[in-house]
Design an enzyme around this catalytic site. Structure first.
Site, PDB file in Angstrom:
ATOM      1  N   GLY A 150       2.712  -4.523   9.019  1.00 29.81           N
ATOM      2  CA  GLY A 150       2.497  -3.083   9.221  1.00 29.81           C
ATOM      3  C   GLY A 150       1.260  -2.551   8.550  1.00 29.81           C
ATOM      4  O   GLY A 150       1.263  -1.443   8.019  1.00 29.81           O
ATOM      5  N   HIS A 161      -1.367   1.568  -4.171  1.00 26.25           N
ATOM      6  CA  HIS A 161      -1.762   2.977  -4.028  1.00 26.25           C
ATOM      7  C   HIS A 161      -0.885   3.915  -4.854  1.00 26.25           C
ATOM      8  O   HIS A 161      -0.795   5.099  -4.562  1.00 26.25           O
ATOM      9  CB  HIS A 161      -1.749   3.372  -2.538  1.00 26.25           C
ATOM     10  CG  HIS A 161      -2.792   2.648  -1.733  1.00 26.25           C
ATOM     11  ND1 HIS A 161      -2.831   2.651  -0.361  1.00 26.25           N
ATOM     12  CD2 HIS A 161      -3.848   1.886  -2.126  1.00 26.25           C
ATOM     13  CE1 HIS A 161      -3.863   1.916   0.053  1.00 26.25           C
ATOM     14  NE2 HIS A 161      -4.488   1.430  -0.996  1.00 26.25           N
ATOM     15  N   ALA A 180       8.542  -4.479  12.851  1.00 31.91           N
ATOM     16  CA  ALA A 180       8.785  -5.291  11.656  1.00 31.91           C
ATOM     17  C   ALA A 180      10.282  -5.393  11.364  1.00 31.91           C
ATOM     18  O   ALA A 180      10.770  -6.441  10.934  1.00 31.91           O
ATOM     19  CB  ALA A 180       8.056  -4.678  10.463  1.00 31.91           C
ATOM     20  N   GLN A 223       0.848  -1.196   0.000  1.00 26.58           N
ATOM     21  CA  GLN A 223       0.000   0.000   0.000  1.00 26.58           C
ATOM     22  C   GLN A 223       0.882   1.244   0.000  1.00 26.58           C
ATOM     23  O   GLN A 223       0.376   2.354  -0.066  1.00 26.58           O
ATOM     24  CB  GLN A 223      -0.878   0.013   1.257  1.00 26.58           C
ATOM     25  CG  GLN A 223      -1.892  -1.113   1.301  1.00 26.58           C
ATOM     26  CD  GLN A 223      -2.511  -1.212   2.676  1.00 26.58           C
ATOM     27  OE1 GLN A 223      -2.073  -1.963   3.520  1.00 26.58           O
ATOM     28  NE2 GLN A 223      -3.532  -0.437   2.903  1.00 26.58           N
ATOM     29  N   SER A 262      -2.910  -1.756   9.037  1.00 26.65           N
ATOM     30  CA  SER A 262      -4.035  -1.680   9.977  1.00 26.65           C
ATOM     31  C   SER A 262      -5.241  -2.436   9.424  1.00 26.65           C
ATOM     32  O   SER A 262      -6.181  -2.719  10.152  1.00 26.65           O
ATOM     33  CB  SER A 262      -4.415  -0.213  10.205  1.00 26.65           C
ATOM     34  OG  SER A 262      -4.889   0.348   8.992  1.00 26.65           O
TER      35      SER A 262
HETATM   36  P1  NAD Z   1      -1.900   1.386   7.584  1.00 31.39           P
HETATM   37  O1  NAD Z   1      -3.366   1.337   7.536  1.00 31.39           O
HETATM   38  O2  NAD Z   1      -1.213   0.400   6.770  1.00 31.39           O
HETATM   39  O3  NAD Z   1      -1.428   1.318   9.160  1.00 31.39           O
HETATM   40  C1  NAD Z   1      -0.099   1.198   9.586  1.00 31.39           C
HETATM   41  C2  NAD Z   1       0.021   0.032  10.593  1.00 31.39           C
HETATM   42  O4  NAD Z   1       1.394  -0.216  10.860  1.00 31.39           O
HETATM   43  C3  NAD Z   1      -0.645   0.295  11.946  1.00 31.39           C
HETATM   44  O5  NAD Z   1      -1.488  -0.801  12.254  1.00 31.39           O
HETATM   45  C4  NAD Z   1       0.543   0.372  12.934  1.00 31.39           C
HETATM   46  O6  NAD Z   1       0.223  -0.168  14.208  1.00 31.39           O
HETATM   47  C5  NAD Z   1       1.578  -0.478  12.247  1.00 31.39           C
HETATM   48  N1  NAD Z   1       2.977  -0.173  12.584  1.00 31.39           N
HETATM   49  C6  NAD Z   1       3.531   1.022  12.934  1.00 31.39           C
HETATM   50  N2  NAD Z   1       4.856   0.902  13.119  1.00 31.39           N
HETATM   51  C7  NAD Z   1       5.188  -0.397  12.892  1.00 31.39           C
HETATM   52  C8  NAD Z   1       6.404  -1.135  12.921  1.00 31.39           C
HETATM   53  N3  NAD Z   1       7.580  -0.559  13.231  1.00 31.39           N
HETATM   54  N4  NAD Z   1       6.345  -2.470  12.637  1.00 31.39           N
HETATM   55  C9  NAD Z   1       5.173  -3.073  12.328  1.00 31.39           C
HETATM   56  N5  NAD Z   1       3.988  -2.408  12.275  1.00 31.39           N
HETATM   57  C10 NAD Z   1       3.976  -1.083  12.551  1.00 31.39           C
HETATM   58  O7  NAD Z   1      -1.364   2.723   7.113  1.00 31.39           O
HETATM   59  P2  NAD Z   1      -1.899   4.210   7.362  1.00 31.39           P
HETATM   60  O8  NAD Z   1      -0.927   4.831   8.256  1.00 31.39           O
HETATM   61  O9  NAD Z   1      -3.319   4.200   7.777  1.00 31.39           O
HETATM   62  O10 NAD Z   1      -1.788   4.807   5.895  1.00 31.39           O
HETATM   63  C11 NAD Z   1      -2.858   4.706   4.974  1.00 31.39           C
HETATM   64  C12 NAD Z   1      -2.338   4.707   3.569  1.00 31.39           C
HETATM   65  O11 NAD Z   1      -1.544   5.879   3.352  1.00 31.39           O
HETATM   66  C13 NAD Z   1      -1.396   3.549   3.277  1.00 31.39           C
HETATM   67  O12 NAD Z   1      -2.109   2.442   2.899  1.00 31.39           O
HETATM   68  C14 NAD Z   1      -0.530   4.157   2.161  1.00 31.39           C
HETATM   69  O13 NAD Z   1      -1.213   4.099   0.941  1.00 31.39           O
HETATM   70  C15 NAD Z   1      -0.391   5.602   2.558  1.00 31.39           C
HETATM   71  N6  NAD Z   1       0.871   5.811   3.299  1.00 31.39           N
HETATM   72  C16 NAD Z   1       2.039   5.417   2.712  1.00 31.39           C
HETATM   73  C17 NAD Z   1       3.227   5.571   3.395  1.00 31.39           C
HETATM   74  C18 NAD Z   1       4.509   5.098   2.745  1.00 31.39           C
HETATM   75  O14 NAD Z   1       4.560   4.986   1.517  1.00 31.39           O
HETATM   76  N7  NAD Z   1       5.549   4.791   3.516  1.00 31.39           N
HETATM   77  C19 NAD Z   1       3.243   6.157   4.673  1.00 31.39           C
HETATM   78  C20 NAD Z   1       2.025   6.563   5.231  1.00 31.39           C
HETATM   79  C21 NAD Z   1       0.835   6.372   4.527  1.00 31.39           C
END
Ligand code: NAD
Length: 264
Positions: A202, A129, A246, A111, A204
């Protein structure tokens, strides 16, 4: 995180069990969310203090809001783009790339828009995404690189318009309310349905249609392992939940798998 000897043993049992499940599986696929990149310095959106607590997704993250108030997107991009550009893959990204090389990860469905899986060496990556690295003119379709978009938006200070068509340039990220690329989604659904193990890392599982993919694996008799720092309300779907970062748990599972498989 400090934990008792009993908790540590339980955690190590879970890591070993995850490795055994990988060994026992024929087709393994990974589904990753923002959480896998948190240790690379890119915050997720949903956790406390995350981007959505400061930028209301309805005002900043929908297709409608982009069309009517594109300046809001560029305001958010000003904060997010330097993080995306400065980030390096972390041990979790490298662990998945190694699993692919070992023939135990047929693809990563992500994602994320950050390109960190590819940079870690994964070659089969499906970006559900989209990506922050390109955009296109909403009138003539011309494609723009990140560098070009940065220049046209003066680093996010103003809205980027196509110099030819004078129309909005839309970054190739999928906004809420915007359909996903149908070919990418179809391939992700096929991979989920034909895998006997999915590693959900990682995520939700609050964002559809990505959140439905683990159910495809489950419905066909496959198994699920969740890797997350917290329990989610979807944990009852999982065959195994590995709590923790992770970037620590994934490499530990890959090492345990190599030991079980007799790989040096
Ligand atoms: P998400 O719905 O995938 O949630 C993130 C999950 O990761 C949470 O459940 C949290 O508890 C968990 N998490 C946090 N730190 C962690 C770790 N160190 N190890 C394992 N798990 C961990 O994502 P979101 O924040 O609701 O973002 C929604 C959308 O926004 C994403 O699907 C994506 O499309 C976009 N997004 C992308 C990025 C990126 O490209 N890095 C960053 C933020 C948001």
């Amino acid at each position: 995180m400090s934990c008792s000897a009993g908790e540590r043993d339980l955690h190590e049992d879970r890591i070993r069990l995850a490795a055994q499940m990988i060994l026992d599986s024929f087709q393994v696929v990974a589904l990753t969310g923002a959480g896998i990149s948190v240790e690379s310095g890119i915050p997720d959106f949903r956790s406390p203090g995350g981007l959505w607590s400061r930028y209301d997704p309805l005002l900043y993250g929908t297709y409608e809001s982009f069309i009517h108030h594109p300046e809001r997107f560029w305001e958010m991009a000003r904060e997010l783009n330097p993080l995306l550009e400065g980030a390096e893959p972390n041990p979790a990204h490298y662990a998945l790339a190694e699993l692919e090389k070992l023939g135990k990860c047929r693809a990563v469905i992500t994602q994320n828009i950050d390109h960190l899986h590819q940079r870690a060496g994964s070659t089969e990556v499906l970006e559900l995404h989209g990506t922050h690295r390109t955009g296109h003119c909403m009138s003539c379709g011309r494609v723009f690189t990140l560098e070009e978009m940065k220049e046209l938006s003066a680093g996010g200070e103003r809205v980027a318009y196509c110099p030819q068509a004078q129309a909005l340039i839309k970054p190739d990220v999928v906004f809420f309310g915007e359909p996903l690329d149908s070919r990418v989604l179809a391939r992700a659904a096929e991979l989920a349905s034909t895998s006997d193990l999915m590693l959900v890392i990682g995520c939700s599982l609050e964002v559809y249609p990505a959140a439905a993919l683990p159910e495809y694996t489950k419905r066909r008799g496959g198994r699920l392992i969740f890797f997350n720092t917290v329990s989610t309300c979807h944990d009852q779907l999982a065959d195994l939940v590995c709590l923790g970062r992770a970037g620590e748990n994934l490499p530990a599972v890959v090492e345990a798998y190599k030991k079980l498989a007799g790989i040096r």
